[in-house]
Scaffold this motif. Sequence first.
Motif, short mmCIF file in Angstrom:
data_model
loop_
_atom_site.label_atom_id
_atom_site.label_comp_id
_atom_site.label_asym_id
_atom_site.label_seq_id
_atom_site.Cartn_x
_atom_site.Cartn_y
_atom_site.Cartn_z
N GLY A 68 -13.36 -1.72 24.97
CA GLY A 68 -13.82 -1.26 23.66
C GLY A 68 -12.84 -0.29 23.03
N SER A 69 -12.39 0.69 23.81
CA SER A 69 -11.50 1.68 23.21
C SER A 69 -10.14 1.06 22.90
N THR A 70 -9.68 0.12 23.75
CA THR A 70 -8.39 -0.51 23.48
C THR A 70 -8.42 -1.28 22.17
N VAL A 71 -9.51 -2.01 21.95
CA VAL A 71 -9.63 -2.77 20.69
C VAL A 71 -9.63 -1.81 19.49
N LEU A 72 -10.41 -0.73 19.60
CA LEU A 72 -10.45 0.24 18.51
C LEU A 72 -9.08 0.87 18.25
N VAL A 73 -8.40 1.23 19.35
CA VAL A 73 -7.07 1.83 19.21
C VAL A 73 -6.16 0.90 18.44
N LEU A 74 -6.17 -0.39 18.81
CA LEU A 74 -5.28 -1.34 18.14
C LEU A 74 -5.63 -1.45 16.66
N LEU A 75 -6.93 -1.50 16.36
CA LEU A 75 -7.35 -1.62 14.96
C LEU A 75 -6.86 -0.44 14.13
N LEU A 76 -6.85 0.75 14.74
CA LEU A 76 -6.42 1.93 14.00
C LEU A 76 -4.91 2.11 14.02
N ALA A 77 -4.31 1.83 15.19
CA ALA A 77 -2.89 2.17 15.37
C ALA A 77 -1.97 1.21 14.64
N ILE A 78 -2.34 -0.07 14.58
CA ILE A 78 -1.43 -1.04 13.97
C ILE A 78 -1.19 -0.73 12.49
N MET A 108 -0.87 3.46 -0.73
CA MET A 108 -1.06 2.35 0.20
C MET A 108 -0.84 2.81 1.64
N ALA A 109 0.34 3.44 1.83
CA ALA A 109 0.64 3.90 3.18
C ALA A 109 -0.38 4.93 3.64
N ALA A 110 -0.74 5.80 2.70
CA ALA A 110 -1.72 6.83 3.05
C ALA A 110 -3.03 6.20 3.46
N LEU A 111 -3.37 5.10 2.78
CA LEU A 111 -4.60 4.39 3.09
C LEU A 111 -4.58 3.85 4.51
N LEU A 112 -3.40 3.36 4.93
CA LEU A 112 -3.28 2.80 6.27
C LEU A 112 -3.30 3.89 7.33
N LEU A 113 -2.76 5.05 6.97
CA LEU A 113 -2.66 6.13 7.95
C LEU A 113 -3.96 6.91 8.10
N SER A 114 -4.71 6.98 7.00
CA SER A 114 -5.82 7.94 7.00
C SER A 114 -6.86 7.70 8.09
N PRO A 115 -7.22 6.45 8.44
CA PRO A 115 -8.23 6.33 9.51
C PRO A 115 -7.77 6.99 10.81
N THR A 116 -6.49 6.78 11.15
CA THR A 116 -5.97 7.38 12.38
C THR A 116 -5.98 8.90 12.30
N ALA A 165 -1.53 2.13 11.00
CA ALA A 165 -0.84 3.42 10.92
C ALA A 165 0.64 3.24 11.25
N ALA A 166 0.91 2.49 12.32
CA ALA A 166 2.30 2.28 12.72
C ALA A 166 3.04 1.47 11.66
N TYR A 167 2.32 0.54 11.06
CA TYR A 167 2.90 -0.27 9.98
C TYR A 167 3.33 0.63 8.83
N SER A 186 6.46 2.59 9.92
CA SER A 186 7.73 1.95 10.25
C SER A 186 8.22 1.04 9.14
N ILE A 187 7.32 0.26 8.57
CA ILE A 187 7.78 -0.74 7.61
C ILE A 187 7.76 -0.20 6.19
N ARG A 188 6.72 0.53 5.88
CA ARG A 188 6.70 1.17 4.57
C ARG A 188 6.61 2.66 4.79
N PRO A 189 7.73 3.29 5.18
CA PRO A 189 7.65 4.69 5.58
C PRO A 189 7.08 5.57 4.48
N VAL A 190 6.14 6.40 4.87
CA VAL A 190 5.62 7.39 3.94
C VAL A 190 6.60 8.55 3.89
#
Lengths: 273, 290
Positions: free
Chosen positions: A78-88, B1-9, A90-92, A95-99
Motif C-alpha cells: 500500500g505505501s509503495t503504491v502511494l509513494v510512487l503515485l506521489l513521487a513520480i 504546472m510544476a508546482a501542481l505536481l510537487l504540491s502533493p508530496t 514530483a520527480a517529473y 527533473s524534466i520541467r525544473p521548477v
Amino acid sequence: MRRAWKPWGALAWLSGILFVLPVLWMVLTSFHTESDAATNPPSLFAGLSLQGYEEFFGASTGQSPWPPLINSVSASVGSTVLVLLLAIPAAYALSIRPVKKTSDVLFFFLTTKMLPVVAGLLPIYLIAQYSGLLDNISFLVVLYTSMNLPIAVWLMRSFLAEIPKEMLEAAALDGAGLVTTLRRVVAPVAVPGIAATALICFIFSWNELLFARVLTGVVAGTAPVFLTGFVTSQGLFLAKMCAAATIVSLPVLVAGFAAQDKLVQGLSLGAVK
Amino acid sequence: MAALLLSPTLLVLGLVVGYPLLAAFRESLYRGGDALDADGFMVSGDRFVGLDNYTEALGSRFWTAFGNTSFFTFTTVAIEVVVGTAMALVMHKVIRGRGLVRASILVPWAIPTAVSGLLWRWIFQSDGVANEVLATDLLWTSDRWAAKIAVIIADTWKTAPFVGLLVLAGLQLIPNEVNEAARLDGAGAWQRLWRVTLPLVKPALLVAVLFRLLDALRMFDLPFVLVGPQKGSVETLSMLAWSEANQVRYGPAAAYSVILFLYVVVIAFVFVKMLGADLLGDKRKKGASA
C-alpha cells in the motif's frame, strides 16, 4: 593482467560468503528438527525436516503468523503504491520541467532524513490515538509513505533525468498533453527506475520496526513486530525461531535477489548523481 | 504546472514530518499526569513546565545514552567506510560472478533488522558461535564493553555492504584510462589507490557517509533486539526516548527527541560545511543545469 585478478576474485568470494554465512546458517537451522537444532556444537549435517515450519504455521504457539504477514504485505505494498503515485509527478516536475529553486526543494527532502524517527514518534502516536487510528494498518501505510517519499523522489529524479529532452519536445510538438506525455513517453523509459524505487521502498517498509512496534497491537501488528514478540515466548525453540525469521525475511530476499542489479543501480544513481 | 505536481508530496511531508516536529517541541515544554499543586490539590492534565523537562533530562542516564549514541555513530561509520571501501575495491576487480557476489553482499542489508538482531543474539549467546570460534567465555550481552562490541560488529555486518555498493557504483564511473595513465607514469598500486582512485570516488563516499551518519545517530532497533531495552551499556538516545514514552512520560521523551534532532542537525550541518564542497558543489551544478 589475466592472472592478477584471481586472488581478488577469491577474496571477493570469501567476503561474500562471510557476509551470507549467518543467514545461511539460519536457513539451514530452520530445516532441522528441534532436537538437532539445539545441539552444541550445531549438527550441520543432520537430516532435513519441515518441523519448524509446520509448527510455525500450524500455530502450535497459539498465535497464527498469517495476520501479521498479511498486515506487512498490505502496509508495504500500500505505501509503495502511494509513494510512487506521489513521487513520480514530483520527480517529473524536478527533473524534466525544473521548477525554480530545484536544488532548494531537493535539499528540503534531504533534511527530512535528519528528523529522528523517535522525535516524530510521540506526536504521531498522539495523532493516532486522537483520530482512533491506533492499531490500524492504514495509519502505517500513510506513515511509511512519508518515510519513503524523500528517497523515492531523489531516486526517481535521477532516473527521469535520463529521458532525452528531444522525445519530450517531439511529444509537445505533436500536441500531447501532460497526461499523454507521462503515459506514452515518460513511463516506458522510466519503468526500470520505477521498479528499482518500488523495491527499495518495499524493503524499507517491510523492515520497519519502531513505528510498527509503538503504533500497533494485536490487530495491525506487522511481521517484524510479531517476530520480536515471538522471541519472548518461543525463543528456546531454535528451529521454530529460525523458520519464523526465514519466513519474515523471505519477501525482501526474493525481491532483492530478483532485482539486485536494478537495486544497485537505483541506490547508486540516487546517491552519486 | 510544476508546482501542481510537487504540491502533493510537499503537503504529505509537511503534514507527516513537519507537524510532528513542531508538536514534539511543544510537547517537550509540557508535562502530563496528575500532580499536587501549591495548595496540595490534585491537578490532572498537561501542565506547562517551560524548560524543566530539558533541565531534568540532562541527568546521568542522558549522558550515558548521548555517549553511546556518539560512540556507536563514529566507530561504526568509520569502520563501515573502511570495510565498505575495501569490499568495493575488491568487488571492482572481480569479473566472473560479480552479480552473485554483489547479490550475496546485499543480503545483510536487505533482511529486516528484527531478524539480523536475532541472528546476532544467537551468535553472541554465552554458548553461541562467537564464544566457540574465539574460544572465550564472554557474556556478550551483559558485559559493558562486550555488548558495545557486539552491537558494532552486527551493525558493521549489516551496513558495510551498503557503503560498499555505493562506493562500487562510484568506482564504476571512473574511466579505466585514468588508472592506466597513472600506471604508465610509474605510479605504484598504493599510490594509484590514494592519489587517483580514492579522490575520484570521494563524492560517492561522502554521500554514503552522510546517509550513514544520519541513520547511525538515530540507531534504535539493532541494540534493542540484540541486547534489549534499558541496558545502559548500549542505550542510545532513540532508545531512551522510546523507553520514556513507553512509561507515559511524554514530556521528557519529547525533550530527548528534540535534543537528538538538534544533535543530528548540528552533525549534518558541520559535515556538509566541512566536507561538503563536493557534495553541495555537485548538487548546485546539477540544479543549475537541470
